[in-house]
Design an enzyme around this catalytic site. Structure first.
Site, mmCIF file in Angstrom:
data_model
loop_
_atom_site.group_PDB
_atom_site.id
_atom_site.type_symbol
_atom_site.label_atom_id
_atom_site.label_comp_id
_atom_site.label_asym_id
_atom_site.label_seq_id
_atom_site.Cartn_x
_atom_site.Cartn_y
_atom_site.Cartn_z
ATOM 1 N N THR A 1 0.876 -1.182 0.000
ATOM 2 C CA THR A 1 0.000 0.000 0.000
ATOM 3 C C THR A 1 0.912 1.231 0.000
ATOM 4 O OG1 THR A 1 -0.084 -0.114 2.429
ATOM 5 C CG2 THR A 1 -1.920 -1.100 1.249
ATOM 6 N N THR B 1 -1.179 -2.759 6.007
ATOM 7 C CA THR B 1 -1.645 -1.603 6.786
ATOM 8 C C THR B 1 -2.520 -0.744 5.895
ATOM 9 O OG1 THR B 1 0.362 -1.667 8.051
ATOM 10 C CG2 THR B 1 -0.870 0.393 8.121
ATOM 11 N N ASN C 1 1.468 2.733 15.335
ATOM 12 C CA ASN C 1 2.686 3.231 14.692
ATOM 13 C C ASN C 1 2.868 4.726 14.927
ATOM 14 O OD1 ASN C 1 3.659 0.839 13.842
ATOM 15 N ND2 ASN C 1 3.236 1.105 11.673
ATOM 16 N N CYS D 1 7.632 1.713 7.246
ATOM 17 C CA CYS D 1 6.328 1.853 7.919
ATOM 18 C C CYS D 1 6.082 3.226 8.523
ATOM 19 C CB CYS D 1 6.196 0.798 9.007
ATOM 20 S SG CYS D 1 6.001 -0.839 8.331
HETATM 21 C C1 UDX Z 1 7.710 -0.650 12.761
HETATM 22 C C2 UDX Z 1 6.848 -1.041 13.982
HETATM 23 O O1 UDX Z 1 7.694 -1.137 15.141
HETATM 24 C C3 UDX Z 1 6.113 -2.341 13.739
HETATM 25 O O2 UDX Z 1 5.278 -2.645 14.843
HETATM 26 C C4 UDX Z 1 5.274 -2.151 12.470
HETATM 27 O O3 UDX Z 1 4.523 -3.251 12.198
HETATM 28 C C5 UDX Z 1 6.181 -1.805 11.296
HETATM 29 O O4 UDX Z 1 6.893 -0.609 11.610
HETATM 30 P P1 UDX Z 1 10.084 -1.297 11.755
HETATM 31 O O5 UDX Z 1 9.786 -0.299 10.684
HETATM 32 O O6 UDX Z 1 10.624 -2.620 11.366
HETATM 33 O O7 UDX Z 1 8.752 -1.604 12.612
HETATM 34 O O8 UDX Z 1 11.151 -0.638 12.718
HETATM 35 P P2 UDX Z 1 11.225 -0.155 14.233
HETATM 36 O O9 UDX Z 1 12.034 -1.099 15.007
HETATM 37 O O10 UDX Z 1 9.896 0.192 14.758
HETATM 38 O O11 UDX Z 1 12.081 1.182 14.040
HETATM 39 C C6 UDX Z 1 11.619 2.237 13.200
HETATM 40 C C7 UDX Z 1 12.612 3.377 13.173
HETATM 41 O O12 UDX Z 1 12.650 4.042 14.422
HETATM 42 C C8 UDX Z 1 14.063 2.961 12.867
HETATM 43 O O13 UDX Z 1 14.636 3.895 11.994
HETATM 44 C C9 UDX Z 1 14.729 2.998 14.222
HETATM 45 O O14 UDX Z 1 16.120 3.240 14.152
HETATM 46 C C10 UDX Z 1 13.985 4.161 14.889
HETATM 47 N N1 UDX Z 1 13.963 4.097 16.356
HETATM 48 C C11 UDX Z 1 13.325 3.075 16.977
HETATM 49 C C12 UDX Z 1 14.546 5.114 17.092
HETATM 50 O O15 UDX Z 1 15.109 6.073 16.536
HETATM 51 N N2 UDX Z 1 14.468 5.061 18.464
HETATM 52 C C13 UDX Z 1 13.848 4.044 19.122
HETATM 53 O O16 UDX Z 1 13.818 4.071 20.364
HETATM 54 C C14 UDX Z 1 13.257 3.017 18.358
#
Ligand code: UDX
Length: 471
Positions: free
Chosen positions: A85, A120, A227, A279
């Protein structure tokens, strides 16, 4: 149960492999022939822990790959839609793939089916899927639409699926609820976790996970709101980190203090260079559009996005402050993926920073444990790639840490010190303790923490060994 999963992208592939591991018979449907061939021949198209094992375990047995949507639907009791999507130019979710799959499904309904949204999607999508299927002549009592959002993080998607904090099923009929409950029974009754060959349990697993039954619309909102909330938490702490920098406070201590409140919690409270990935950026824009369509201006989300972008610019200023001018400076870069544990570079803040630095005339040698191949395709020849963190650091004016890979938190600092031309590290992920780094003779800049003065100001000074900060 016989299950069809439509779309073998990130979500579909992980869901399909995990459903098979729960004991279901799964057909994974995709119209990309090259992908199907590579999956059938035993390849794993994404870097994801435990996925190769699961594919190996079930390929050709409980997990089949097909391009024949109609046959797969006819043979299945539940059809999960897991197609992309992507965002439109206006930031809305483009639902044309979902619509086209819904249209194809309608022609194959040969008995009661539950059609489940796994991608999503904005609230009301379930209504639209129902309309499309009805419009294409399926009988109203021959199917139900449900929403079963995923909360999979890349890198830990398999364990997130099998050891979820919660399972959300959005249904508008008891019949559909019972099908979805049955699919997840091995998790909710704990039987999966007693299996000898179950995928190992991660820390903090809730066993058995609770199942939350909601309406389809509520489930659709749960996904977007989750999210958005997590992204808000990250932007919040990034904003706090800026204040910490101005007043000389330490954001890590602040996080510890506020995160100890069980109502807040420490997770997703790590400051850095901003969130990225496939995401958060996309879902926040889509959620804002959904809100706008419903007549609500969700300005909080605008601010979350603005802080996120600003965090990157602040990091760039930090590099400038540490090095003065940038043209011609040689920089080693550790990390190109949007976070650690993945090869995904979509919306990677690290990659965006590298592109900005190249534009400013920096000469960059980068290293990432998994994302270099993908990054090479985007960066072309503007950046050189190294085979190790030490090679990236070799002869560099400074080293930048942009992704929180575990490997980067356990570097041989003595060696790094020797490799760098100047012992300057600008750490966008706070992987090390500033005082320890200063003690080792590094000029060390991080996020939301004061930059201490290095003991001995020239390269080669100090004794690079010691304890790392908790990341
Ligand atoms: C996310 C959601 O966590 C998940 O539940 C959803 O289904 C898909 O999107 P993802 O995109 O795999 O998962 O990554 P995530 O671990 O959530 O991190 C996203 C971004 O936030 C990354 O760039 C990460 O470096 C950043 N981040 C994460 C931070 O800067 N600080 C944090 O404390 C956590």
């Amino acid at each position: 149960m016989r299950i069809a999963v439509v779309g073998s992208g990130y979500v579909g592939l992980v869901a399909g492999a995990c459903f098979a591991d729960l004991g279901h018979d799964v057909v994974l449907v995709d119209n990309d022939q090259a992908k199907l061939t590579s999956l059938r021949s035993g390849q794993t198209p994404i870097h994801e822990q435990f996925l190769p094992e699961l594919l190996e375990r079930h390929r050709g047995k409980r997990l089949q790959f097909s391009d024949d949507l109609q046959t797969a639907v006819k043979a299945s009791a539940a059809v999960f839609i897991a197609v992309g999507t992507p965002p439109t130019e206006q930031g809305e979710a483009d639902l044309s793939y979902v619509e086209s799959v819904a249209r194809s499904i309608s022609g194959a309904i040969n008995g009661y089916k539950v059609v489940v949204e796994k991608s999503t999607v904005p609230v009301y999508t379930s209504d639209w899927i129902r309309k499309i299927i009805l419009r294409n002549a399926a009988a109203p009592d021959s199917f139900d639409i449900a929403s079963n959002p995923e909360f999979l993080r890349e890198g830990t998607a398999v364990t997130d699926f099998l050891y979820p904090d919660r399972i959300v099923i959005g249904v508008d009929s008891e019949r559909a609820a019972s099908v979805l409950r049955q699919i997840y029974t091995p998790l909710t009754d704990g039987s999966y976790y007693r299996k000898q060959d179950a995928i190992p349990q991660p820390d903090r697993a809730r066993i058995p996970p609770p199942i939350i039954v909601a309406s389809a619309k509520s489930a659709e909102l749960i996904k977007h709101a989750s999210n958005a909330f997590l992204a808000m938490k990250i932007s919040f702490i990034n904003a706090v980190s800026s204040i910490c920098e101005s007043v000389g406070a330490n954001v890590q201590q602040v996080c510890q203090g506020i995160g100890a409140d069980s109502r807040i919690g420490t997770r997703f409270l790590n400051p850095g260079i901003g969130y990225g990935g496939s995401c958060f950026p996309k879902d926040l824009m889509a959620f804002r559009s959904v809100a706008r369509e419903c007549g609500y201006e969700f300005r909080l989300l605008d601010e979350v996005m603005r802080i996120n972008e600003d965090q990157r610019h602040r990091f760039l200023r930090k590099v400038r402050n540490a090095l003065w001018t940038l043209r011609g400076k040689r920089l080693g870069v550790l990390g190109l993926a949007f976070k650690g544990g993945t090869d995904d570079i979509r919306e990677s803040p690290g990659l965006l920073l590298v592109q900005s630095l190249v534009q400013e005339g920096c000469v960059i040698t980068a290293y990432d444990p998994a994302a270099m191949e993908r990054a090479r395709a985007v960066l072309n020849s503007s950046v050189q790639f190294a085979n190790s963190p030490y090679e990236a650091a070799s002869g560099a004016d400074a080293l930048l840490i942009l992704t929180e890979w575990e490997e980067f938190a356990t570097l041989d600092l003595k060696r790094l010190h020797r490799e760098l031309k100047y012992p300057i590290i600008i750490d966008g992920r706070n992987l090390y303790d500033p005082d320890t780094m200063a003690g080792l003779g590094f000029s060390y800049y991080s996020v939301g923490r004061a930059a201490p003065i290095a003991e001995g100001s020239t390269a080669g000074a100090g004794r690079p060994e010691g304890k790392l900060a908790q990341s």
